[in-house]
Design a protein around this motif. Structure first.
Motif, PDB file in Angstrom:
ATOM      1  N   THR A 175      -4.084   2.460  10.536  1.00  0.00           N
ATOM      2  CA  THR A 175      -4.544   3.368  11.892  1.00  0.00           C
ATOM      3  C   THR A 175      -6.578   2.170  11.722  1.00  0.00           C
ATOM      4  N   ARG A 176      -6.356   2.691  13.186  1.00  0.00           N
ATOM      5  CA  ARG A 176      -7.768   1.542  13.740  1.00  0.00           C
ATOM      6  C   ARG A 176      -8.749   3.609  13.904  1.00  0.00           C
ATOM      7  N   VAL A 177      -9.736   3.148  13.133  1.00  0.00           N
ATOM      8  CA  VAL A 177     -10.469   5.034  13.630  1.00  0.00           C
ATOM      9  C   VAL A 177     -11.949   3.887  13.219  1.00  0.00           C
ATOM     10  N   ASN A 178     -12.907   4.864  14.380  1.00  0.00           N
ATOM     11  CA  ASN A 178     -14.094   4.273  14.359  1.00  0.00           C
ATOM     12  C   ASN A 178     -15.010   5.435  14.015  1.00  0.00           C
ATOM     13  N   ASP A 179     -16.210   4.509  12.826  1.00  0.00           N
ATOM     14  CA  ASP A 179     -17.227   5.086  12.682  1.00  0.00           C
ATOM     15  C   ASP A 179     -16.898   5.963  10.884  1.00  0.00           C
ATOM     16  N   ILE A 180     -15.681   5.297  11.103  1.00  0.00           N
ATOM     17  CA  ILE A 180     -14.796   5.034   9.278  1.00  0.00           C
ATOM     18  C   ILE A 180     -15.935   5.769   7.856  1.00  0.00           C
ATOM     19  N   GLY A 181     -15.393   7.109   8.141  1.00  0.00           N
ATOM     20  CA  GLY A 181     -16.775   7.354   6.882  1.00  0.00           C
ATOM     21  C   GLY A 181     -16.265   7.199   5.287  1.00  0.00           C
ATOM     22  N   PHE A 182     -16.414   7.464   4.251  1.00  0.00           N
ATOM     23  CA  PHE A 182     -15.997   7.405   3.575  1.00  0.00           C
ATOM     24  C   PHE A 182     -17.105   7.897   1.954  1.00  0.00           C
ATOM     25  N   SER A 183     -17.432   8.509   1.022  1.00  0.00           N
ATOM     26  CA  SER A 183     -18.205   8.951  -0.267  1.00  0.00           C
ATOM     27  C   SER A 183     -18.337   7.314  -0.361  1.00  0.00           C
ATOM     28  N   GLY A 184     -17.661   6.114  -0.394  1.00  0.00           N
ATOM     29  CA  GLY A 184     -18.171   5.141  -1.494  1.00  0.00           C
ATOM     30  C   GLY A 184     -19.205   5.057  -2.094  1.00  0.00           C
ATOM     31  N   PRO A 185     -19.403   3.985  -3.053  1.00  0.00           N
ATOM     32  CA  PRO A 185     -20.044   3.351  -4.520  1.00  0.00           C
ATOM     33  C   PRO A 185     -21.500   3.891  -4.748  1.00  0.00           C
ATOM     34  N   THR A 186     -22.160   4.295  -5.501  1.00  0.00           N
ATOM     35  CA  THR A 186     -23.937   4.828  -5.099  1.00  0.00           C
ATOM     36  C   THR A 186     -25.019   3.976  -5.615  1.00  0.00           C
ATOM     37  N   ILE A 208       0.550  -1.165  -0.405  1.00  0.00           N
ATOM     38  CA  ILE A 208      -0.037  -0.411  -0.649  1.00  0.00           C
ATOM     39  C   ILE A 208       0.496   1.009  -0.121  1.00  0.00           C
ATOM     40  N   GLY A 209       0.434   1.641  -1.120  1.00  0.00           N
ATOM     41  CA  GLY A 209       1.578   3.392  -1.175  1.00  0.00           C
ATOM     42  C   GLY A 209       1.131   4.705   0.236  1.00  0.00           C
ATOM     43  N   GLY A 210      -0.030   4.368   0.485  1.00  0.00           N
ATOM     44  CA  GLY A 210      -0.240   5.525   1.328  1.00  0.00           C
ATOM     45  C   GLY A 210      -0.375   4.828   2.599  1.00  0.00           C
ATOM     46  N   ALA A 211      -1.266   5.378   3.345  1.00  0.00           N
ATOM     47  CA  ALA A 211      -1.684   4.692   4.833  1.00  0.00           C
ATOM     48  C   ALA A 211      -3.111   4.245   4.387  1.00  0.00           C
ATOM     49  N   LEU A 212      -3.082   3.304   5.085  1.00  0.00           N
ATOM     50  CA  LEU A 212      -4.412   2.385   5.696  1.00  0.00           C
ATOM     51  C   LEU A 212      -5.299   3.598   6.906  1.00  0.00           C
ATOM     52  N   GLU A 213      -6.371   3.236   6.646  1.00  0.00           N
ATOM     53  CA  GLU A 213      -7.477   3.636   7.917  1.00  0.00           C
ATOM     54  C   GLU A 213      -8.655   2.280   7.928  1.00  0.00           C
ATOM     55  N   TYR A 214      -8.191   2.210   9.028  1.00  0.00           N
ATOM     56  CA  TYR A 214      -9.706   0.712   8.732  1.00  0.00           C
ATOM     57  C   TYR A 214     -10.982   0.901  10.275  1.00  0.00           C
ATOM     58  N   ASP A 215     -11.524   0.554  10.392  1.00  0.00           N
ATOM     59  CA  ASP A 215     -13.016   0.191  11.117  1.00  0.00           C
ATOM     60  C   ASP A 215     -13.538  -1.139  10.709  1.00  0.00           C
ATOM     61  N   ALA A 216     -13.076  -2.368  11.585  1.00  0.00           N
ATOM     62  CA  ALA A 216     -13.572  -3.494  11.734  1.00  0.00           C
ATOM     63  C   ALA A 216     -13.231  -4.178  13.151  1.00  0.00           C
ATOM     64  N   ALA A 217     -14.403  -5.091  13.631  1.00  0.00           N
ATOM     65  CA  ALA A 217     -14.323  -5.821  14.164  1.00  0.00           C
ATOM     66  C   ALA A 217     -13.250  -6.578  14.922  1.00  0.00           C
ATOM     67  N   THR A 218     -12.942  -7.253  13.581  1.00  0.00           N
ATOM     68  CA  THR A 218     -11.596  -8.494  14.506  1.00  0.00           C
ATOM     69  C   THR A 218     -10.336  -7.600  12.677  1.00  0.00           C
ATOM     70  N   ALA A 219      -8.810  -7.495  12.764  1.00  0.00           N
ATOM     71  CA  ALA A 219      -8.609  -6.878  12.019  1.00  0.00           C
ATOM     72  C   ALA A 219      -7.307  -7.556  12.460  1.00  0.00           C
ATOM     73  N   THR A 220      -6.663  -8.450  11.489  1.00  0.00           N
ATOM     74  CA  THR A 220      -5.326  -8.752  11.072  1.00  0.00           C
ATOM     75  C   THR A 220      -3.693  -8.100  10.507  1.00  0.00           C
ATOM     76  N   ILE A 221      -3.172  -8.060  10.261  1.00  0.00           N
ATOM     77  CA  ILE A 221      -2.129  -7.318   9.390  1.00  0.00           C
ATOM     78  C   ILE A 221      -0.584  -7.597   9.475  1.00  0.00           C
TER      79      ILE A 221
END
Length: 390
Positions: free
Chosen positions: A193-204, A169-182
């Motif tokens: 970075t783990r964040v709470n309630d991540i928001g993004f535009s996403g598909p429509t 990954i050439g940039g940063a990784l932000e994630y909001d997941a119940a379980t995460a394995t890296i």
């Protein structure tokens, strides 16, 4: 070329919210509508149809591709953007998308190259070690696995996230997941970075952004929806009673005098009919029958809810020795509307629908109430001592 083949849908959201009866019907109808148009691809060069939309290996599709299908497979080249809504989406190792990839699906597998950003929402998302994304990636899903190369930032909202050893990954990784394995061998230039309630535009989908596994839509007060639905049910109820008054009389008689039998029959139908429709969906010949039957069953559920309200209103008015079919219809529908705002009210609504559906089915079979006059009173004069009510 674009051609159609039959493909089974797979992948579901990992978190399924609780719906009341009307919401469940609405969701089921939306799924059936999507399925009934499965295989329709619309692009700058014109439409194509089939059970699946496939870009063959060695084939070049010029322009943007917008596709809806049971499955979408890109093994060739699409020079523009790709927007998909499908049961499954696969970009094979030989597949190449010149622009962005955006979509909503049951499952998404990315093995090839995407020149620009990726924005997807699916029950399962897999980015294999052969995949190369030239831009950023946004993903919302139940199970997200990343093991490929992504040039920009990555943002993930998931139930389970797995970043494999080949991930680059050439940039940063932000994630909001119940379980995460890296994996420790994964290369993440900007860190994770783990964040709470991540928001993004996403598909429509249907014109609304898909965020964190759900739709972001304007907030409408529940009472507005309840009032609109009540009005629609009143109109349908008036049609049902006016067009077939004798049949409505028989259904109401069954619902009031054989409530347990009607409810049991309704429960059997609610369980058995979807199973039959799913079995039909597994066969090529049965697919159109399954879609048609599904739509028919949804309409039957709506009509059954009207009859259920009529039965409920009839029973309530009988407690005051009052017999009036229009008052019974209005009262029953009003009580069901109020139940939306009452804790556990959905359970009562569900029982009412079961009774209405079962009585409806029994009436079609020719059954009636135990007594001679088992339905809606032919007159609507108001209080009538000892008059059976429907």
């Amino acid at each position: 070329m674009l051609f159609g083949v039959v493909s089974s849908n797979r992948g579901v959201a990992s978190v399924i919210p609780m719906f009341n009866t009307r919401q469940l019907v609405a969701v089921f109808l939306a799924v059936l509508v999507l399925g009934s148009v499965a295989g329709v691809a619309t692009a700058q060069q014109g439409p194509s149809a089939g059970g699946a939309v496939v870009i063959d290996e060695g084939e070049t599709y010029t322009g943007d591709l917008e596709a809806v299908g049971g499955s979408v497979v890109i093994a060739g080249t699409v020079t523009g953007d790709v927007s998909v809504t499908a049961g499954s989406v696969v970009v094979t190792e030989t597949g190449e998308i010149g622009g962005t990839l955006e979509g909503v699906a049951g499952s998404v597998t990315l093995e090839g190259a995407v020149g620009d950003d990726v924005s997807i929402a699916a029950g399962a998302i897999l980015v294999r070690d052969t995949a190369v994304v030239g831009g950023e990636m946004e993903a919302a899903g139940g199970d997200v696995r990343i093991d490929g190369t992504i040039a920009g930032d990555v943002r993930v909202g998931a139930e389970e996230l797995l970043v494999g050893p080949n991930a680059d990954i050439g940039g940063a990784l932000e994630y909001d997941a119940a379980t995460a394995t890296i994996d420790s061998d994964a290369a993440i230039v900007g860190g994770a970075t783990r964040v709470n309630d991540i928001g993004f535009s996403g598909p429509t989908i249907f014109g609304a952004p898909f965020q964190d596994g759900g739709f972001e839509a304007p907030v409408i007060p529940q009472w507005v929806f309840a009032g609109y639905w009540l009005l629609a049910n009143l109109v349908l109820g008036a049609i049902v009673v006016l067009v077939a008054p004798q049949f409505a009389q028989r259904v109401t008689g069954l619902g009031t005098k054989k409530a347990v039998r009607s409810g049991g029959t309704g429960l059997l139908l609610v369980v058995a009919v979807p199973i039959v429709l799913l079995l039909l969906l597994l066969t090529i010949i049965g697919i159109p029958l399954s879609f048609a039957g599904g739509v028919g069953f949804l309409l039957a559920l709506w009509v059954a809810s009207i009859y259920g309200a009529l039965v409920l209103g009839t029973w309530l008015l009988s407690l005051a020795d009052y017999a009036n079919r229009w008052a019974a219809l209005a009262l029953g529908l009003f009580v069901l509307a109020v139940l939306d705002f009452v804790p556990l009210g959905g359970i009562v609504e569900f029982v009412v629908v079961l009774v209405g559906l079962g009585a409806f089915a029994l009436a079609i079979r020719g059954e009636s109430g135990d007594e001679g006059d088992d339905g809606v009173s032919a007159t609507d004069e108001g209080p009538q001592e000892g008059t059976p009510m429907a």
